[in-house]
Design an enzyme around this catalytic site. Structure first.
Site, PDB file in Angstrom:
ATOM      1  N   GLY A  55       0.902  -1.241   0.155  1.00  0.00           N
ATOM      2  CA  GLY A  55      -0.011   0.029   0.118  1.00  0.00           C
ATOM      3  C   GLY A  55       0.801   1.160   0.041  1.00  0.00           C
ATOM      4  N   CYS A  56       0.440   2.397   0.489  1.00  0.00           N
ATOM      5  CA  CYS A  56       1.189   3.388   0.756  1.00  0.00           C
ATOM      6  C   CYS A  56       2.603   3.210   1.486  1.00  0.00           C
ATOM      7  CB  CYS A  56       0.254   4.634   1.578  1.00  0.00           C
ATOM      8  SG  CYS A  56       1.015   6.273   1.867  1.00  0.00           S
ATOM      9  N   PHE A  57       3.406   3.611   0.724  1.00  0.00           N
ATOM     10  CA  PHE A  57       4.905   3.717   1.286  1.00  0.00           C
ATOM     11  C   PHE A  57       5.289   4.393   2.472  1.00  0.00           C
ATOM     12  CE2 PHE A  57       6.728   6.121  -2.701  1.00  0.00           C
ATOM     13  CZ  PHE A  57       6.070   7.416  -1.987  1.00  0.00           C
ATOM     14  N   CYS A  73       3.117   4.320   5.183  1.00  0.00           N
ATOM     15  CA  CYS A  73       2.598   3.369   6.226  1.00  0.00           C
ATOM     16  C   CYS A  73       4.001   2.371   6.420  1.00  0.00           C
ATOM     17  CB  CYS A  73       1.596   2.617   5.562  1.00  0.00           C
ATOM     18  SG  CYS A  73       0.036   3.694   5.492  1.00  0.00           S
TER      19      CYS A  73
END
Length: 178
Positions: A13-15, A17
């Site tokens: 997902g979002c880096f 995170c």
């Protein structure tokens, strides 16, 4: 103690995170946000990645001391701090750039990746869709995407999306934290 430094490249997902999660893990020396796995020529930009048209995933490269934490432990933490059962989706983040992926650096990492996914599958009702692929070119993300949570923890996305992942990390893997 000698430094047995190794590298893992993961997309969950979002880096922002995944970077925040692994910055808290004992044995992790460095975490760099970036992009990998695309087909567009040249170094992609964040804006291009967000379009979903380049084929790149948001990933992190983790430099870790294998004398302090194993690659297997890195993968277990990774697989339990994001949802590896949703294709191109993590929370509200949708698109191929948010896919769950393990980019292995050698045959040993490939073997361990497959074994960890097989073992972890027992803990999920839905099928794990995490891609396991050889590492393509890794492009470091722009400076403003490095250490994002540490520098922007009061931002809304950080409070609502990243903070719960960190709580999960602290609950499930307290023995692996710095």
């Amino acid at each position: 103690m000698k430094n047995n430094l190794q590298i893992a490249t993961l997309g969950g997902g979002c880096f922002w995170c995944t970077e925040a999660v692994f910055q808290e893990v004992k044995g992790v020396e460095k975490v760099v946000s970036g992009y990998a796995g695309g087909h567009a020529p040249g170094k992609p930009t964040y804006r291009e990645i967000c379009s979903g048209l380049t084929g790149h995933a948001e990933v992190i490269q983790i430099t870790f001391n294998a004398d302090l934490i194993s690659y297997e432990d890195i993968l277990v933490i990774f697989m339990t701090t994001h949802d590896p059962t949703t294709l191109n989706l993590q929370g509200a983040d949708k698109g191929t750039q948010y896919r769950s992926v393990i980019y292995y650096h050698n045959d040993h990492q490939k073997l361990i990746s497959k074994e960890v996914l097989k073992q972890i599958q027992n803990y999920y009702d839905d099928k794990i869709v995490t891609e396991i692929s050889p590492l393509p070119v890794f492009y470091e993300a722009e400076k403003e995407h490095q250490n994002y949570y540490r520098e922007n923890s009061q931002q809304g996305y950080c409070s609502y999306v990243i903070a719960p992942k960190l709580s999960k990390l602290r609950k499930l893997h307290a023995d692996k934290l710095k």
